[in-house]
Write a protein that holds these residues in place. Structure first.
Motif, PDB file in Angstrom:
ATOM      1  N   THR A   5       0.826  -1.203   0.000  1.00 45.23           N
ATOM      2  CA  THR A   5       0.000   0.000   0.000  1.00 45.23           C
ATOM      3  C   THR A   5       0.860   1.251   0.000  1.00 45.23           C
ATOM      4  O   THR A   5       2.032   1.220   0.361  1.00 45.23           O
ATOM      5  CB  THR A   5      -0.935   0.019   1.230  1.00 45.23           C
ATOM      6  OG1 THR A   5      -0.143  -0.032   2.401  1.00 45.23           O
ATOM      7  CG2 THR A   5      -1.916  -1.135   1.198  1.00 45.23           C
ATOM      8  N   THR A   8      -1.107   4.925   3.366  1.00 40.26           N
ATOM      9  CA  THR A   8      -2.073   4.499   4.380  1.00 40.26           C
ATOM     10  C   THR A   8      -1.356   3.942   5.600  1.00 40.26           C
ATOM     11  O   THR A   8      -0.163   3.660   5.564  1.00 40.26           O
ATOM     12  CB  THR A   8      -3.009   3.402   3.832  1.00 40.26           C
ATOM     13  OG1 THR A   8      -2.224   2.278   3.446  1.00 40.26           O
ATOM     14  CG2 THR A   8      -3.820   3.898   2.656  1.00 40.26           C
ATOM     15  N   LYS A  55     -13.284   2.564  -4.706  1.00 40.89           N
ATOM     16  CA  LYS A  55     -12.352   3.468  -5.373  1.00 40.89           C
ATOM     17  C   LYS A  55     -12.676   4.931  -5.051  1.00 40.89           C
ATOM     18  O   LYS A  55     -13.822   5.356  -5.108  1.00 40.89           O
ATOM     19  CB  LYS A  55     -12.395   3.261  -6.884  1.00 40.89           C
ATOM     20  CG  LYS A  55     -11.327   4.049  -7.617  1.00 40.89           C
ATOM     21  CD  LYS A  55     -11.295   3.701  -9.083  1.00 40.89           C
ATOM     22  CE  LYS A  55     -10.216   4.513  -9.765  1.00 40.89           C
ATOM     23  NZ  LYS A  55     -10.051   4.110 -11.148  1.00 40.89           N
ATOM     24  N   ARG A  58     -11.453   8.448   0.633  1.00 42.45           N
ATOM     25  CA  ARG A  58     -10.295   9.105   1.251  1.00 42.45           C
ATOM     26  C   ARG A  58     -10.352   8.922   2.758  1.00 42.45           C
ATOM     27  O   ARG A  58     -11.423   8.780   3.336  1.00 42.45           O
ATOM     28  CB  ARG A  58     -10.298  10.583   0.893  1.00 42.45           C
ATOM     29  CG  ARG A  58     -10.107  10.824  -0.597  1.00 42.45           C
ATOM     30  CD  ARG A  58     -10.230  12.265  -0.954  1.00 42.45           C
ATOM     31  NE  ARG A  58      -9.289  13.039  -0.139  1.00 42.45           N
ATOM     32  CZ  ARG A  58      -8.805  14.215  -0.458  1.00 42.45           C
ATOM     33  NH1 ARG A  58      -9.187  14.781  -1.574  1.00 42.45           N
ATOM     34  NH2 ARG A  58      -7.970  14.857   0.330  1.00 42.45           N
ATOM     35  N   THR A  64      -5.882   9.072  -0.314  1.00 46.66           N
ATOM     36  CA  THR A  64      -6.258   7.674  -0.474  1.00 46.66           C
ATOM     37  C   THR A  64      -6.708   7.125   0.870  1.00 46.66           C
ATOM     38  O   THR A  64      -6.821   7.856   1.848  1.00 46.66           O
ATOM     39  CB  THR A  64      -5.073   6.853  -1.055  1.00 46.66           C
ATOM     40  OG1 THR A  64      -5.528   5.542  -1.399  1.00 46.66           O
ATOM     41  CG2 THR A  64      -3.905   6.764  -0.100  1.00 46.66           C
ATOM     42  N   ASP A  68      -9.520   2.381  -0.701  1.00 50.76           N
ATOM     43  CA  ASP A  68      -9.063   2.835  -2.016  1.00 50.76           C
ATOM     44  C   ASP A  68      -7.850   2.029  -2.472  1.00 50.76           C
ATOM     45  O   ASP A  68      -7.754   1.661  -3.647  1.00 50.76           O
ATOM     46  CB  ASP A  68      -8.729   4.324  -1.971  1.00 50.76           C
ATOM     47  CG  ASP A  68      -8.293   4.872  -3.313  1.00 50.76           C
ATOM     48  OD1 ASP A  68      -9.097   4.790  -4.275  1.00 50.76           O
ATOM     49  OD2 ASP A  68      -7.155   5.374  -3.411  1.00 50.76           O
ATOM     50  N   GLN A  69      -6.947   1.729  -1.551  1.00 50.36           N
ATOM     51  CA  GLN A  69      -5.778   0.922  -1.897  1.00 50.36           C
ATOM     52  C   GLN A  69      -6.198  -0.489  -2.305  1.00 50.36           C
ATOM     53  O   GLN A  69      -5.628  -1.075  -3.221  1.00 50.36           O
ATOM     54  CB  GLN A  69      -4.787   0.871  -0.731  1.00 50.36           C
ATOM     55  CG  GLN A  69      -4.065   2.184  -0.506  1.00 50.36           C
ATOM     56  CD  GLN A  69      -3.138   2.518  -1.650  1.00 50.36           C
ATOM     57  OE1 GLN A  69      -2.162   1.825  -1.897  1.00 50.36           O
ATOM     58  NE2 GLN A  69      -3.453   3.593  -2.372  1.00 50.36           N
ATOM     59  N   GLN A  72      -7.350  -0.249  -5.812  1.00 52.40           N
ATOM     60  CA  GLN A  72      -6.203  -0.159  -6.726  1.00 52.40           C
ATOM     61  C   GLN A  72      -5.538  -1.515  -6.921  1.00 52.40           C
ATOM     62  O   GLN A  72      -5.131  -1.865  -8.032  1.00 52.40           O
ATOM     63  CB  GLN A  72      -5.206   0.881  -6.212  1.00 52.40           C
ATOM     64  CG  GLN A  72      -5.745   2.295  -6.322  1.00 52.40           C
ATOM     65  CD  GLN A  72      -4.751   3.343  -5.868  1.00 52.40           C
ATOM     66  OE1 GLN A  72      -3.562   3.242  -6.148  1.00 52.40           O
ATOM     67  NE2 GLN A  72      -5.240   4.351  -5.173  1.00 52.40           N
TER      68      GLN A  72
END
Length: 82
Positions: A5, A8, A55, A58, A64, A68-69, A72
């Motif tokens: 990651t 984060t 996605k 925040r 992020t 979100d990670q 991804q």
């Protein structure tokens, strides 16, 4: 697969995807209870569904978040970059 990651509190995510379905997700570091909850919610979910829900989320003022990670990482698996 293991995803490193960026930006984060969690340091990496181990995840398993089979036939476009999330089989398992485990976060290392971060907010333990919340991340166990996210993992439980997305297990069994289709990859595209999880990406669309996670996605862009925040964490405070960070660009992020752990969800979100995860999105991804899933996009990377989907595109074959992992």
């Amino acid at each position: 697969m293991r995803y490193q990651t960026k930006g984060t509190c969690s340091s990496f995510i181990d995840l398993e995807v089979e036939n476009d379905e999330i089989k398992s997700v485990e976060f290392f570091g971060g907010c333990n209870g919340n991340l166990k909850g996210i993992s439980a919610l997305v297990t069994g979910m289709k990859v595209d569904d999880a990406i669309s829900k996670l996605k862009g989320i925040r964490c405070g003022f960070k660009p992020t978040s752990c969800p979100d990670q995860l999105a991804q990482a899933l996009e990377g698996i989907k595109s074959g970059n992992f």
